[in-house]
Enzyme design. Structure first.
Site, short mmCIF file in Angstrom:
data_model
loop_
_atom_site.label_atom_id
_atom_site.label_comp_id
_atom_site.label_asym_id
_atom_site.label_seq_id
_atom_site.Cartn_x
_atom_site.Cartn_y
_atom_site.Cartn_z
N HIS A 91 29.57 41.45 5.00
CA HIS A 91 30.19 40.74 4.53
C HIS A 91 28.92 40.48 2.88
O HIS A 91 28.13 41.20 3.58
CB HIS A 91 30.12 39.53 5.20
N GLU A 163 36.01 40.74 -1.91
CA GLU A 163 35.45 39.27 -1.98
C GLU A 163 34.13 39.23 -3.31
O GLU A 163 33.41 39.85 -3.01
CB GLU A 163 34.53 38.71 -0.61
P1 PGA Z 1 34.20 30.49 0.49
O1 PGA Z 1 33.63 32.39 1.23
O2 PGA Z 1 35.56 30.64 0.93
O3 PGA Z 1 33.59 29.25 0.54
O4 PGA Z 1 34.00 31.18 -0.98
C1 PGA Z 1 34.54 32.79 1.20
C2 PGA Z 1 33.56 34.29 2.64
O5 PGA Z 1 32.19 33.82 2.02
O6 PGA Z 1 33.89 34.89 2.82
#
Ligand code: PGA
Length: 243
Positions: A91, A163
C-alpha cells in the site's frame, strides 16, 4: 467465487470495541451480496473478525517479510495464516511512511504465498510522476510490477490494486479517462509476466457512495479498494448492496 471484489481497508482506525460494533452492523446490513467482500481491520481485531465473520473474508493490512523471531511489533504471514486468508502488500502508505521498496515487497509477497495467503498488491504513481506524462507513469508502474513479481510468482493468489496516490484520501477520484491506459498497461504487463493468467485488477482512491457505480463496468476493473468510505459501515453496506 463471486467475480467483483469490494475491499475495505480500515487502516489505523477503530478501537477493538468499535471494530466489533462495525462488523455486527455491516453483517446485519449486507444481504445476499454478489461480491467477494474482503475486510482489512487493524491487527487488534483480526481474530475477532475471523471468529465472527460470515459471507466475507478477512485480511491483514501488512506483514513482516520474515517468519518468526526478532521483529518486535511485527506480525508474520505464518502467524496470521490461521485467521486471515488475504494480505495487503505495498500500500502506498507502507511504501511512503515506512520506506518499503519493490525488493522488500517481493520478499513479503513470497512469504505470503508460502503461507497460502492471497495477496492484494498495490501499485500507483504520485502526482509528480502523473504530471510528467503518460510515459513516466507507464515506466513507473511497470517497474513496480516487474521488480516485485517474478515468473514463478503465485499468480493464482495474486490480485493487483491500482491506486494512484493523487487520488487516495483526497476526495478527488480518478475518472475513467485518466486511468484506462494505466489499467491496460497493468493488464498487459501481468499477462506477459504470468503467461496469460487472468489476474484481477482493483481500482482504489476516493471511492464513495456517489461514484462507485462509475467503475463497475469499466474495462480492466474487477473490484474496488475503499479506504475512508469503508469506515462507515452504513456507507460500505450501501455500496456492497448496490453492486
Ligand atoms: P481512500 O483510500 O478510499 O480513502 O482514498 C484508499 C486506500 O488507501 O486504499
Amino acid at each position: 467465487m463471486n467475480n467483483f471484489y469490494i475491499v475495505a481497508n480500515l487502516k489505523m482506525n477503530k478501537s477493538f470495541e468499535e471494530s466489533k460494533l462495525y462488523l455486527k452492523f455491516l453483517q446485519n446490513k449486507v444481504k445476499n451480496s454478489k461480491c467477494e467482500i474482503i475486510l482489512f481491520p487493524s491487527n487488534i481485531s483480526l481474530a475477532y473478525f475471523h471468529e465472527n465473520i460470515y459471507g466475507m473474508q478477512v485480511g491483514v493490512q501488512d506483514i513482516d517479510y520474515r517468519s518468526e523471531g526478532e521483529g518486535t511489533g511485527s506480525i508474520s504471514a505464518s502467524q496470521v495464516k490461521d485467521i486471515c486468508n488475504y494480505v495487503l502488500i505495498g500500500h502506498s502508505e507502507r511504501r511512503i511512511i515506512f520506506s518499503e521498496d519493490n525488493k522488500l515487497l517481493n520478499k513479503k509477497l513470497k512469504s505470503s504465498w508460502k503461507n497460502n495467503l492471497k495477496t492484494i498488491f498495490c501499485v500507483g504513481e504520485d502526482i509528480n510522476i502523473r504530471n510528467s506524462g503518460a510515459k513516466a507513469v507507464e515506466d513507473y508502474i511497470v517497474k513496480q510490477l516487474v521488480n516485485s513479481l517474478e515468473n514463478d510468482s503465485d499468480w493464482q493468489n495474486l490480485i493487483v490494486a491500482y491506486e494512484p496516490i493523487w487520488a487516495i484520501g483526497t476526495g478527488k477520484p480518478a475518472d475513467a479517462s485518466q486511468i484506462k491506459d494505466v489499467l491496460e498497461i497493468i493488464k498487459q504487463t501481468l499477462n506477459k509476466l504470468s503467461n496469460n493468467i487472468n489476474i484481477p485488477i482493483l481500482y482504489g482512491g476516493s471511492i464513495n457512495e456517489e461514484n462507485f457505480q462509475n467503475y463497475k463496468n469499466q474495462r480492466n476493473i474487477d473490484g474496488l479498494l475503499i479506504g475512508s468510505s469503508s469506515l462507515n459501515p452504513d456507507v460500505l453496506s450501501k455500496i456492497i448492496n448496490n453492486i
